[in-house]
Design a protein around this motif. Structure first.
Motif, PDB file in Angstrom:
ATOM      1  N   ALA A 105     -42.508  56.319 -64.147  1.00  0.00           N
ATOM      2  CA  ALA A 105     -43.758  55.797 -64.705  1.00  0.00           C
ATOM      3  C   ALA A 105     -44.237  56.648 -65.880  1.00  0.00           C
ATOM      4  CB  ALA A 105     -44.829  55.761 -63.618  1.00  0.00           C
ATOM      5  N   PHE A 106     -44.166  57.952 -65.734  1.00  0.00           N
ATOM      6  CA  PHE A 106     -44.617  58.829 -66.814  1.00  0.00           C
ATOM      7  C   PHE A 106     -43.703  58.700 -68.030  1.00  0.00           C
ATOM      8  CE2 PHE A 106     -46.904  61.310 -63.419  1.00  0.00           C
ATOM      9  CZ  PHE A 106     -48.174  61.152 -63.959  1.00  0.00           C
ATOM     10  N   VAL A 127     -44.759  55.460 -69.956  1.00  0.00           N
ATOM     11  CA  VAL A 127     -45.982  55.567 -70.766  1.00  0.00           C
ATOM     12  C   VAL A 127     -45.808  56.563 -71.900  1.00  0.00           C
ATOM     13  CG1 VAL A 127     -47.563  54.791 -68.960  1.00  0.00           C
ATOM     14  CG2 VAL A 127     -47.113  57.217 -69.199  1.00  0.00           C
ATOM     15  N   ALA A 128     -44.968  57.604 -71.682  1.00  0.00           N
ATOM     16  CA  ALA A 128     -44.767  58.595 -72.747  1.00  0.00           C
ATOM     17  C   ALA A 128     -43.984  57.997 -73.907  1.00  0.00           C
ATOM     18  CB  ALA A 128     -44.041  59.811 -72.189  1.00  0.00           C
ATOM     19  N   GLU A 151     -44.118  54.972 -74.977  1.00  0.00           N
ATOM     20  CA  GLU A 151     -44.868  53.932 -75.691  1.00  0.00           C
ATOM     21  C   GLU A 151     -46.088  54.569 -76.351  1.00  0.00           C
ATOM     22  OE1 GLU A 151     -44.251  50.487 -75.992  1.00  0.00           O
ATOM     23  OE2 GLU A 151     -45.941  50.712 -77.360  1.00  0.00           O
ATOM     24  N   SER A 152     -46.168  54.456 -77.668  1.00  0.00           N
ATOM     25  CA  SER A 152     -47.262  55.147 -78.340  1.00  0.00           C
ATOM     26  C   SER A 152     -48.533  54.301 -78.427  1.00  0.00           C
ATOM     27  CB  SER A 152     -46.828  55.580 -79.740  1.00  0.00           C
ATOM     28  OG  SER A 152     -46.423  54.433 -80.451  1.00  0.00           O
ATOM     29  N   LEU A 156     -49.627  48.659 -73.421  1.00  0.00           N
ATOM     30  CA  LEU A 156     -48.178  48.609 -73.288  1.00  0.00           C
ATOM     31  C   LEU A 156     -47.641  47.232 -73.670  1.00  0.00           C
ATOM     32  CD1 LEU A 156     -47.822  50.344 -69.806  1.00  0.00           C
ATOM     33  CD2 LEU A 156     -47.262  51.346 -72.022  1.00  0.00           C
ATOM     34  N   ALA A 163     -52.356  61.421 -75.991  1.00  0.00           N
ATOM     35  CA  ALA A 163     -51.636  60.146 -76.068  1.00  0.00           C
ATOM     36  C   ALA A 163     -51.368  59.570 -74.677  1.00  0.00           C
ATOM     37  CB  ALA A 163     -50.322  60.338 -76.821  1.00  0.00           C
ATOM     38  N   LEU A 164     -51.135  60.460 -73.686  1.00  0.00           N
ATOM     39  CA  LEU A 164     -50.842  60.001 -72.323  1.00  0.00           C
ATOM     40  C   LEU A 164     -52.093  59.565 -71.575  1.00  0.00           C
ATOM     41  CD1 LEU A 164     -48.229  62.523 -70.892  1.00  0.00           C
ATOM     42  CD2 LEU A 164     -48.008  60.055 -71.001  1.00  0.00           C
ATOM     43  N   LYS A 202     -53.325  56.040 -69.883  1.00  0.00           N
ATOM     44  CA  LYS A 202     -52.234  55.078 -69.713  1.00  0.00           C
ATOM     45  C   LYS A 202     -51.621  55.271 -68.338  1.00  0.00           C
ATOM     46  CE  LYS A 202     -49.815  55.745 -73.561  1.00  0.00           C
ATOM     47  NZ  LYS A 202     -48.837  55.433 -74.603  1.00  0.00           N
ATOM     48  N   GLY A 203     -50.849  54.297 -67.914  1.00  0.00           N
ATOM     49  CA  GLY A 203     -50.214  54.422 -66.608  1.00  0.00           C
ATOM     50  C   GLY A 203     -50.719  53.362 -65.669  1.00  0.00           C
ATOM     51  N   PHE A 204     -50.936  53.777 -64.400  1.00  0.00           N
ATOM     52  CA  PHE A 204     -51.389  52.817 -63.411  1.00  0.00           C
ATOM     53  C   PHE A 204     -52.864  52.540 -63.658  1.00  0.00           C
ATOM     54  CE2 PHE A 204     -48.109  54.939 -60.426  1.00  0.00           C
ATOM     55  CZ  PHE A 204     -47.086  54.232 -61.040  1.00  0.00           C
ATOM     56  N   GLN A 218     -54.751  47.432 -66.679  1.00  0.00           N
ATOM     57  CA  GLN A 218     -53.752  46.514 -67.233  1.00  0.00           C
ATOM     58  C   GLN A 218     -52.725  46.126 -66.144  1.00  0.00           C
ATOM     59  OE1 GLN A 218     -51.671  48.260 -70.578  1.00  0.00           O
ATOM     60  NE2 GLN A 218     -51.018  46.277 -71.370  1.00  0.00           N
TER      61      GLN A 218
END
Lengths: 308, 158
Positions: A179-180, A183-184, A186-187, A191, B106-107, B110-112, B115
Motif C-alpha cells: 500500500a505504501f 501511494v509513494a 503516485e504523485s 490516485l 507528498a505521502l 494518501k492511502g486508506f 477515496q
C-alpha cells in the motif's frame, strides 16, 4: 564490488541503524545525505539506501489516525455481516455516555473520529474493538455485567485495545508495504483508477486481517494482559472501583463454562488466568455498587437483557 | 576515515534528535479537535481545529501541549490529537513549516482514505449504514460531566 564499496555500504547501513535507534524522523534521507556528503556513497548507492530505509520505516505505526479510522469503519462493517447491531436507542445512548466518559480518561483520549459504542444482537459472550475506537459489545457479554462498574470494566478493556492499536498490528506487513509503495509511486493527490483499485485490494485484505484477529484468532496473550492492566489504570483514573473487572471476569467464567471454544472463550485467555494476573494489583475491599449507577444501568439495559 | 564519518554522524544527528524534542509546529491528526482552556478533556473549549491544521506547540506537560493558534488564541491540546508529521496535503504544510521531508508531505493524506471507502461503497462491497449511525452517537462534555456527577464519580485525574 570492491573494498571501498563494501565499506561505503556498511557505513550506510550503520548510519541507518544508528539513526533508527535514535528515533529520528526521515532517517533514511538523512543517512543517505550524510553518506553522499562525506563521499562514502555514490548517488545511486545513496538512492538505494533511501529506498531501503523507506521500506523498513513503513509499518502499522505509519498508518495515520485517518487511515486507522477508515480501516476501523470497514472492520465494523464487516463484523456487522456476522453480528447484527441491536437497535435499542436508549441502551446504546447509555452505553455511549458511559464509554465516552471513560475514553476521556484513557491514555489516548483522541482518535480521528472519536470513540463510539454499540450493542450487538448476539448471545455469544464477546466484544470487539475496531481500530480508531468503534467498540461493539454483544448482549451475551452484557449478561456478564451486573452493574455499571462491571460494564465499565468491559468497555475499559476494549478502549485499551484501541489505545494500543492492537487491531492495526494484526495487519500483515506485506499489505502495508504494498500500500505504501502504491501511494509513494503516485504523485497526484487523487490516485488513478488502476492505483486506486490496487490500493482498495490491499485495504480489503488489511481489513480482513483485523476481522480475522477480532473474531477468530484473537490477540496475543500479552496484548490481552496489557489491555487488562491498562483497563485497571483507566478504571482507577475514571473513579470506578478496579475490583469490578474481577467480579465481571468471575461471572464471565461461569457463563463461559458451558461455551468452551466459542466467542470470547475462543479469542481470549481463560478468565481465571486473567484474574490470577490482575488480582495482586487490585484492592479487594469492595463497597456495594453506587445506587444511582446501579439504577441507571438497570433502566437502560433491562430491555436488552430481557431480550433473547 | 571511519572516525571522521562517525564524528560527522554525531555532529549532525544529535542536534536533529534534540531539536525534535523541543517546541515545534505540529499537525492536528483528529477530525474535530477541541483546544481546551485547561489541560483536561473536560476543560472549556476555546477554539476548534481541523484535521491537518498546523499549530505552534510548547513543551509537552503530562500529555498536554500548550498550543498557539495562527490568530494568537492560546489553549491546550492532548498529545493524541497532534502529530509531528504532516498528516494532510494542505497549503501551509511545507518543509519550512514542519521541518520534515517533502516525501512525507507528498505521502500525507494518501492511502486508506475516503477515496477507498467511496470505491467500496460504490461497488456495494460493504454496508456502512450502521457505521454511519454509530458516528452520530456523539456525547458532549457537559453530558459527561453531568453523568459523572450524578453517578458519584468525582474522583479522577482530570
Amino acid at each position: 564490488m570492491n573494498a571501498r564499496h563494501w565499506l561505503a555500504l556498511s557505513i550506510g547501513v550503520g548510519l541507518l541503524a544508528a539513526l533508527w535507534f535514535c528515533g529520528c524522523e526521515g532517517m533514511g534521507e538523512v543517512g543517505a545525505e550524510i553518506g553522499k556528503a562525506t563521499g562514502v556513497l555514490t548517488d545511486s548507492e545513496a538512492e538505494s539506501v533511501k529506498r531501503g530505509a523507506a521500506a523498513v520505516e513503513k509499518s502499522w505505526q505509519d498508518l495515520t489516525p485517518e487511515q486507522e479510522y477508515y480501516i476501523g469503519r470497514a472492520v465494523a462493517a464487516r463484523v456487522f455481516e456476522t453480528y447484527r447491531p441491536l437497535d435499542q436507542p436508549q441502551a446504546n445512548a447509555y452505553l455511549n455516555v458511559l464509554g465516552q466518559s471513560l475514553a476521556v480518561f484513557s491514555e489516548r483520549p483522541e482518535t480521528f473520529g472519536g470513540y463510539r459504542f454499540l450493542l450487538l444482537d448476539s448471545d455469544e459472550v464477546n466484544a470487539f474493538a475496531a481500530p480508531g475506537g468503534l467498540i461493539l459489545v454483544t448482549r451475551g457479554m452484557l449478561r456478564c455485567c451486573e452493574n455499571e462498574d462491571e460494564l465499565a470494566a468491559v468497555l475499559a478493556h476494549e478502549i485499551c485495545h484501541v489505545q494500543a492499536k492492537h487491531g492495526l498490528r494484526a495487519i500483515k506487513q506485506s499489505r502495508l508495504t504494498e500500500a505504501f509503495t502504491i501511494v509513494a509511486a503516485e504523485s497526484a493527490k487523487q490516485l488513478g483508477s488502476e492505483e486506486l483499485a490496487s490500493l482498495t485490494r490491499e485495504f480489503e485484505s488489511s481489513v480482513g486481517d483485523v476481522v480475522m484477529t477480532l473474531t477468530t484468532s484473537g490477540y496475543s496473550r500479552t496484548q490481552e494482559r496489557d489491555a487488562d492492566a491498562a483497563a485497571v489504570r483507566l478504571l482507577k483514573r475514571a473513579g470506578y472501583p478496579e475490583a469490578a473487572i474481577i467480579t465481571m471476569l468471575n461471572r464471565m467464567n461461569e457463563r463461559l463454562a458451558d461455551a468452551r471454544g466459542l466467542g470470547f472463550a475462543k479469542t481470549h485467555p481463560s478468565a481465571t488466568s486473567r484474574i490470577d494476573v490482575l488480582k495482586p494489583a487490585i484492592p479487594t475491599a469492595q463497597a456495594a455498587p453506587d445506587a444511582v449507577r446501579q439504577q441507571r444501568f438497570a433502566t437502560a439495559m433491562q430491555p436488552v437483557l430481557a431480550g433473547q | 576515515m571511519k572516525t571522521k564519518v562517525l564524528a560527522m554522524l554525531v555532529a549532525i544527528t544529535v542536534p536533529i534528535c534534540v531539536g525534535i524534542a523541543f517546541a515545534a509546529p505540529m499537525s492536528v491528526q483528529v477530525r474535530n479537535g477541541k483546544v481546551r482552556a485547561t489541560p483536561s478533556q473536560l476543560g472549556k473549549t476555546v477554539a476548534t481545529v481541523d484535521y491537518g491544521d498546523v499549530v505552534e506547540t510548547g513543551a509537552v506537560q503530562s500529555g498536554w501541549y500548550p498550543v498557539t493558534m495562527p490568530d494568537g488564541t492560546k489553549g491546550w491540546l492532548h498529545e493524541s490529537a497532534l502529530s509531528k508529521k504532516p498528516v494532510a496535503m494542505r497549503a501551509g504544510t511545507s518543509d519550512v513549516d514542519t521541518g520534515v521531508s517533502s516525501d512525507e508531505v507528498a505521502l500525507a493524506g494518501k492511502g486508506f482514505n475516503e477515496q477507498v471507502e467511496a470505491k467500496l461503497r460504490a461497488e456495494g462491497t460493504l454496508d456502512y449504514t450502521w457505521v454511519d449511525r454509530m458516528a452520530a452517537f456523539e456525547v458532549g462534555v457537559e453530558q459527561i460531566v453531568e453523568f459523572r456527577r450524578q453517578g458519584n464519580l468525582p474522583g479522577g485525574a482530570l
